[in-house]
Scaffold this active site. Sequence first.
Site, PDB file in Angstrom:
ATOM      1  N   LYS A   1       4.329  -7.658   0.925  1.00 10.65           N
ATOM      2  CA  LYS A   1       3.092  -7.678   1.716  1.00 10.65           C
ATOM      3  C   LYS A   1       2.829  -9.116   2.178  1.00 10.65           C
ATOM      4  O   LYS A   1       3.579  -9.612   3.016  1.00 10.65           O
ATOM      5  CB  LYS A   1       1.955  -7.057   0.918  1.00 10.65           C
ATOM      6  CG  LYS A   1       2.188  -5.542   0.753  1.00 10.65           C
ATOM      7  CD  LYS A   1       1.115  -4.814  -0.006  1.00 10.65           C
ATOM      8  CE  LYS A   1       1.387  -3.315   0.032  1.00 10.65           C
ATOM      9  NZ  LYS A   1       1.463  -2.683  -1.283  1.00 10.65           N
TER      10      LYS A   1
ATOM     11  N   SER B   1      -6.605  -0.140  -1.710  1.00 17.22           N
ATOM     12  CA  SER B   1      -6.037  -0.178  -0.361  1.00 17.22           C
ATOM     13  C   SER B   1      -6.790   0.654   0.667  1.00 17.22           C
ATOM     14  O   SER B   1      -6.609   0.450   1.857  1.00 17.22           O
ATOM     15  CB  SER B   1      -4.582   0.258  -0.407  1.00 17.22           C
ATOM     16  OG  SER B   1      -4.492   1.622  -0.775  1.00 17.22           O
TER      17      SER B   1
ATOM     18  N   HIS C   1      -2.226  -6.109  -2.962  1.00 19.09           N
ATOM     19  CA  HIS C   1      -3.010  -6.294  -1.735  1.00 19.09           C
ATOM     20  C   HIS C   1      -3.925  -7.518  -1.801  1.00 19.09           C
ATOM     21  O   HIS C   1      -4.599  -7.834  -0.827  1.00 19.09           O
ATOM     22  CB  HIS C   1      -3.883  -5.070  -1.444  1.00 19.09           C
ATOM     23  CG  HIS C   1      -3.150  -3.939  -0.799  1.00 19.09           C
ATOM     24  ND1 HIS C   1      -2.723  -3.972   0.516  1.00 19.09           N
ATOM     25  CD2 HIS C   1      -2.756  -2.745  -1.287  1.00 19.09           C
ATOM     26  CE1 HIS C   1      -2.097  -2.842   0.801  1.00 19.09           C
ATOM     27  NE2 HIS C   1      -2.100  -2.078  -0.269  1.00 19.09           N
TER      28      HIS C   1
HETATM   29  C1  PLP Z   1       2.273  -1.718  -2.039  1.00 17.23           C
HETATM   30  C2  PLP Z   1       1.861  -1.595  -3.444  1.00 17.23           C
HETATM   31  C3  PLP Z   1       2.795  -1.423  -4.472  1.00 17.23           C
HETATM   32  C4  PLP Z   1       4.248  -1.220  -4.197  1.00 17.23           C
HETATM   33  O1  PLP Z   1       4.880  -2.423  -3.856  1.00 17.23           O
HETATM   34  P1  PLP Z   1       6.418  -2.378  -3.447  1.00 17.23           P
HETATM   35  O2  PLP Z   1       6.906  -3.759  -3.756  1.00 17.23           O
HETATM   36  O3  PLP Z   1       6.474  -2.032  -2.001  1.00 17.23           O
HETATM   37  O4  PLP Z   1       7.066  -1.347  -4.298  1.00 17.23           O
HETATM   38  C5  PLP Z   1       2.341  -1.398  -5.776  1.00 17.23           C
HETATM   39  N1  PLP Z   1       1.021  -1.511  -6.063  1.00 17.23           N
HETATM   40  C6  PLP Z   1       0.093  -1.645  -5.097  1.00 17.23           C
HETATM   41  C7  PLP Z   1      -1.343  -1.779  -5.467  1.00 17.23           C
HETATM   42  C8  PLP Z   1       0.482  -1.691  -3.766  1.00 17.23           C
HETATM   43  O5  PLP Z   1      -0.445  -1.803  -2.818  1.00 17.23           O
END
Ligand code: PLP
Length: 399
Positions: A245, A186, A214
């Site tokens: 996301k 990220s 992501h």
């Molecule tokens: C955003 C993210 C998460 C967490 O996801 P949520 O559904 O918001 O708990 C887990 N792993 C990665 C790589 C992320 O970028």
Amino acid sequence: MYQDFQKYLQQTLQQIKDDGLYKNERVIITPQSSGIQVAGENGPVDVINFCANNYLGLADNKELIEAAKARMDVRGYGMASVRFICGTQDTHKMLEKAISDFFGTEDTILYAACFDANGGLFEPLLTAEDAIISDALNHASIIDGVRLCKAVRYRYANGDMADLEEQLKAAQAQRFRIIATDGVFSMDGNVCPLDKIYELAQKYNAMVMVDESHSAGVVGRTGHGVTEQFNLRGKIEVLTGTLGKAFGGSVGGFTTGKKEIIDLLRQRSRPYLFSNSIPPMVAAAALKTFELLTKDNHLQDTLHENTNYFVEKMTAAGFDIKPTQSAICAVMLYDARLSQEFAAALQQEGIYVTGFYYPVVPKGQARIRVQLSAAHTREQLDKGIAAFTKVGKQLGVLK
Ligand SMILES: *Cc1c(COP(=O)(O)O)cnc(C)c1O
């Protein structure tokens, strides 16, 4: 007792502030989108949003909202149960099937969040006899999930295949081995080298787990994630991901992969067994998301066009951009203070971004992270680039 503890908390909070790491939340008073309003001292302020994970622009999508409302009418508001007691509706099963179809996997299990999917993944599957080999820049939820498991831990430098090979050699001492990696990291926006990881996994008799949070909906020619990008659809044992996301931006997570793995998670995964089912309306909107993304590719195509356009123009303007293969564009400034000044100046220009610096990124690697969306219009992108250029000149980043 509390008096002493209170003093301790106040000191800790002050230290966070002194270090410049205290997080203040900006309050948005519109739906999440590429153009939003934030509450300001003198009333609402319009800004163009470049820091949401709203990659496909679905967070305020009318069809998703309608699907959620319609399902709430016929299936109610909440489940008031975990899945295995009385918390499974037809919508949950349909969504699990849709996710399996999207990734070309055998079965899927839903969680309240991907944080839970990762937190509950390793402990039920592996024991002290086994090994987890984890990328050093993996998401916090993978790190926590690994900590909750008794397996022997190995760590390799981000995307470093020579290091991974060394760790795999050492891990031959264990019974079963799994390599765990983010699909897209990220902070830089780099994609994990899944083709090479898969090759090494074959060579050293290991399984692979990829967190597609992501990357799903973003990476790959039609946005089906890193397994599409590297032609490994159906070949990876376990994928995890989020509905928060690209896939609508609400809440929910999932683990998808080999059917025996999913089956055992349903029996033993603690965040699944001891936490509530996602609401029917959220499952229905997510189901609609997969329906939209399977019908055609225009959102993924628009996102790719927007990302290429932004990176090209910013590079031409003279900015130092980390090579990216995702919708994350790291504008490198290197200096921590500069990254904060830059972000604040952009906010004055109506551009909403976040500056990151140590310890979120390595020392001397401060940056502004821009996240592109299919929802961005060409005009919004141009305004963003113009503001970056103006502030870049003001602050001496550009000549
Ligand atoms: C955003 C993210 C998460 C967490 O996801 P949520 O559904 O918001 O708990 C887990 N792993 C990665 C790589 C992320 O970028």
